[in-house]
Enzyme design. Structure first.
Site, short mmCIF file in Angstrom:
data_model
loop_
_atom_site.label_atom_id
_atom_site.label_comp_id
_atom_site.label_asym_id
_atom_site.label_seq_id
_atom_site.Cartn_x
_atom_site.Cartn_y
_atom_site.Cartn_z
N GLY A 160 72.15 32.35 12.19
CA GLY A 160 71.94 32.26 10.75
C GLY A 160 73.18 31.84 10.01
N GLY A 211 70.40 28.01 7.17
CA GLY A 211 71.63 27.41 6.71
C GLY A 211 72.49 28.40 5.95
N SER A 247 58.47 25.05 7.17
CA SER A 247 57.21 25.73 7.42
C SER A 247 56.52 24.97 8.54
CB SER A 247 56.35 25.78 6.16
OG SER A 247 55.18 26.54 6.43
N CYS A 251 58.28 35.07 13.40
CA CYS A 251 58.04 33.76 12.78
C CYS A 251 57.36 33.93 11.42
CB CYS A 251 57.16 32.88 13.67
SG CYS A 251 56.89 31.27 12.89
N GLY A 286 55.22 26.03 11.39
CA GLY A 286 53.99 26.62 11.92
C GLY A 286 53.91 26.60 13.43
N LEU A 287 55.06 26.70 14.08
CA LEU A 287 55.16 26.78 15.54
C LEU A 287 54.49 25.63 16.29
CD1 LEU A 287 54.71 30.64 16.22
CD2 LEU A 287 56.78 29.29 16.47
N ASN A 296 59.69 36.27 20.35
CA ASN A 296 59.88 36.02 18.92
C ASN A 296 58.88 36.86 18.13
OD1 ASN A 296 59.99 34.99 16.34
ND2 ASN A 296 59.53 32.86 16.92
N LYS A 305 61.87 25.82 22.42
CA LYS A 305 61.01 26.10 21.27
C LYS A 305 60.15 27.31 21.61
CE LYS A 305 58.56 25.46 17.51
NZ LYS A 305 59.14 25.68 16.17
N1 FMN Z 1 62.94 30.51 15.34
C1 FMN Z 1 62.23 30.90 16.44
O1 FMN Z 1 62.49 32.01 16.95
N2 FMN Z 1 61.27 30.09 16.98
C2 FMN Z 1 60.96 28.87 16.48
O2 FMN Z 1 60.09 28.18 17.02
C3 FMN Z 1 61.68 28.43 15.33
N3 FMN Z 1 61.45 27.20 14.79
C4 FMN Z 1 62.27 26.73 13.79
C5 FMN Z 1 62.13 25.41 13.35
C6 FMN Z 1 62.99 24.90 12.38
C7 FMN Z 1 62.84 23.48 11.94
C8 FMN Z 1 64.03 25.73 11.84
C9 FMN Z 1 64.98 25.19 10.79
C10 FMN Z 1 64.15 27.03 12.26
C11 FMN Z 1 63.29 27.56 13.24
N4 FMN Z 1 63.44 28.87 13.72
C12 FMN Z 1 62.68 29.29 14.80
C13 FMN Z 1 64.46 29.77 13.15
C14 FMN Z 1 65.83 29.48 13.74
O3 FMN Z 1 65.85 29.68 15.14
C15 FMN Z 1 66.93 30.34 13.08
O4 FMN Z 1 66.69 31.71 13.39
C16 FMN Z 1 67.01 30.19 11.56
O5 FMN Z 1 66.79 28.86 11.16
C17 FMN Z 1 68.39 30.63 11.03
O6 FMN Z 1 69.41 29.83 11.61
P1 FMN Z 1 70.17 28.64 10.77
O7 FMN Z 1 70.74 29.29 9.54
O8 FMN Z 1 71.19 28.11 11.72
O9 FMN Z 1 69.11 27.64 10.41
#
Ligand code: FMN
Length: 312
Positions: free
Chosen positions: A249, A221, A69, A130, A71-72, A127, A44
């Site tokens: 992505g 997604g 959302s 965000c 929020g890290l 990152n 994370k």
């Molecule tokens: N990306 C980060 O770089 N750091 C994060 O802490 C982070 N938290 C996420 C939490 C959730 C629940 C989701 C769904 C995505 C988060 N992302 C975070 C973004 C994902 O790493 C990814 O770049 C984005 O969801 C696109 O991928 P996907 O289409 O497979 O979901």
């Protein structure tokens, strides 16, 4: 058939792993990823201080993906550095990724110094993208701010470094960002973070699906797939060849993994589908990737990596 791949000097047995944010908050989550079929794993995004994140509801499943959302929420950088040092000592041949996010530009330098001083020798992912912290813009939409952060960061950091980028939508943005990235000793970029600030509505109540930021949240997604493919392709065409690309992505099946590699990715990350399906997603995607490769007569990733055909 071999699925071996490389990022910088690191070798991975296969190119599929979690994306930061899903199944990677705690040591237990990370241990489970490490023991799964994934080729690697990432933590994370850790911040200088631990965070509880945004109020719930902050994640919702959508017909073709997710809105979040969060929020890290995370356990703080110290926790992840300690985990990384311990895991690395126990598993020196299993390289992995440590993700970090700043709440202010100066945080990136502070965090870089801490990681530099640690015994961690794996890949650190900064990152810069965000979308879900109220009041904090996605840094990497500001080319000058990104350049300043990278300038300060690489004064104190010489370990393998990656940059997580937001999705870009205009070719001029790719040109400008690639020109900056090419000036720094970056090992890889990760494209893309969520599509920032989407909005989804519950038709039964005319209410937003998530609470924070008036319902705005990052979209992941299948909605993200064409944008992710375009970002990987556009950066592959513009970045120095030594800078690898992690494609993230829209991955739902092995063909999606194949296409990100076709656009130039060396590693592929999965967030939403991992959240929805659990760790069983990795053996499924690996099997499907091998079917897609066999259908096209490929026996290794380098047979087709970056070799997208265009219509002339
Ligand atoms: N990306 C980060 O770089 N750091 C994060 O802490 C982070 N938290 C996420 C939490 C959730 C629940 C989701 C769904 C995505 C988060 N992302 C975070 C973004 C994902 O790493 C990814 O770049 C984005 O969801 C696109 O991928 P996907 O289409 O497979 O979901």
């Amino acid at each position: 058939m071999t699925l071996t791949t490389h990022i910088g000097s690191f070798e991975f047995a296969n190119p599929i792993m979690n994306a930061s944010g899903v199944h990677c908050l705690s040591a237990q989550d990370l241990d489970e990823l490490a023991a799964s079929a994934a080729g690697s794993f990432i933590t994370k995004s850790g911040t200088l201080e631990a965070r509880v994140g945004n109020p719930a509801p902050r994640y919702a499943t959508l017909p073709y993906g997710s809105i979040n959302s969060m929020g890290l929420p995370n356990k703080g950088l110290d926790y992840y550095i300690q985990y990384a040092e311990k895991f690395q000592a126990a598993h020196p041949d299993q390289p992995f990724f440590l993700s970090v996010a700043g709440m202010a530009p100066s945080d990136y330098v502070t965090m870089a110094k801490q990681i530099q001083a640690s015994s961690f020798t794996g890949l650190t992912e900064f990152n810069l993208s965000c979308p879900n912290v109220p009041g904090k813009p996605q840094v990497a939409y500001d080319v000058e701010a990104t350049e300043q952060i990278l300038t300060e960061l690489f004064k104190v950091f010489n370990k393998p470094a990656g940059i997580k980028l937001p999705p870009y939508f205009d070719l001029a943005q790719f040109d400008a960002m690639a020109a900056v990235l090419n000036r720094f000793p970056i090992t890889y970029i990760n494209s893309i973070n969520s599509l920032g600030n989407g909005l989804m509505i519950d038709p039964a109540t005319d209410t937003t699906l998530v609470r924070p930021k008036g319902g705005f949240g990052g979209i992941g997604g299948a909605y993200a797939k064409p944008i992710a493919l375009a970002n990987v392709r556009a950066f592959r065409e513009r970045l120095r060849p030594e800078i690898s690309i992690v494609g993230t992505g829209g991955v739902r099946n092995g063909r999606d993994v194949y296409e990100l590699i076709l656009c130039g990715a060396s590693m592929v990350q999965v967030a939403t589908t991992l959240q929805e399906e659990g760790l069983g997603v990795f053996p499924r995607l690996l099997a499907e990737l091998q079917v897609a490769m066999a259908e096209n007569g490929h026996t290794s990733l380098t047979d087709f990596q970056g070799q997208l055909h265009t219509i002339t």
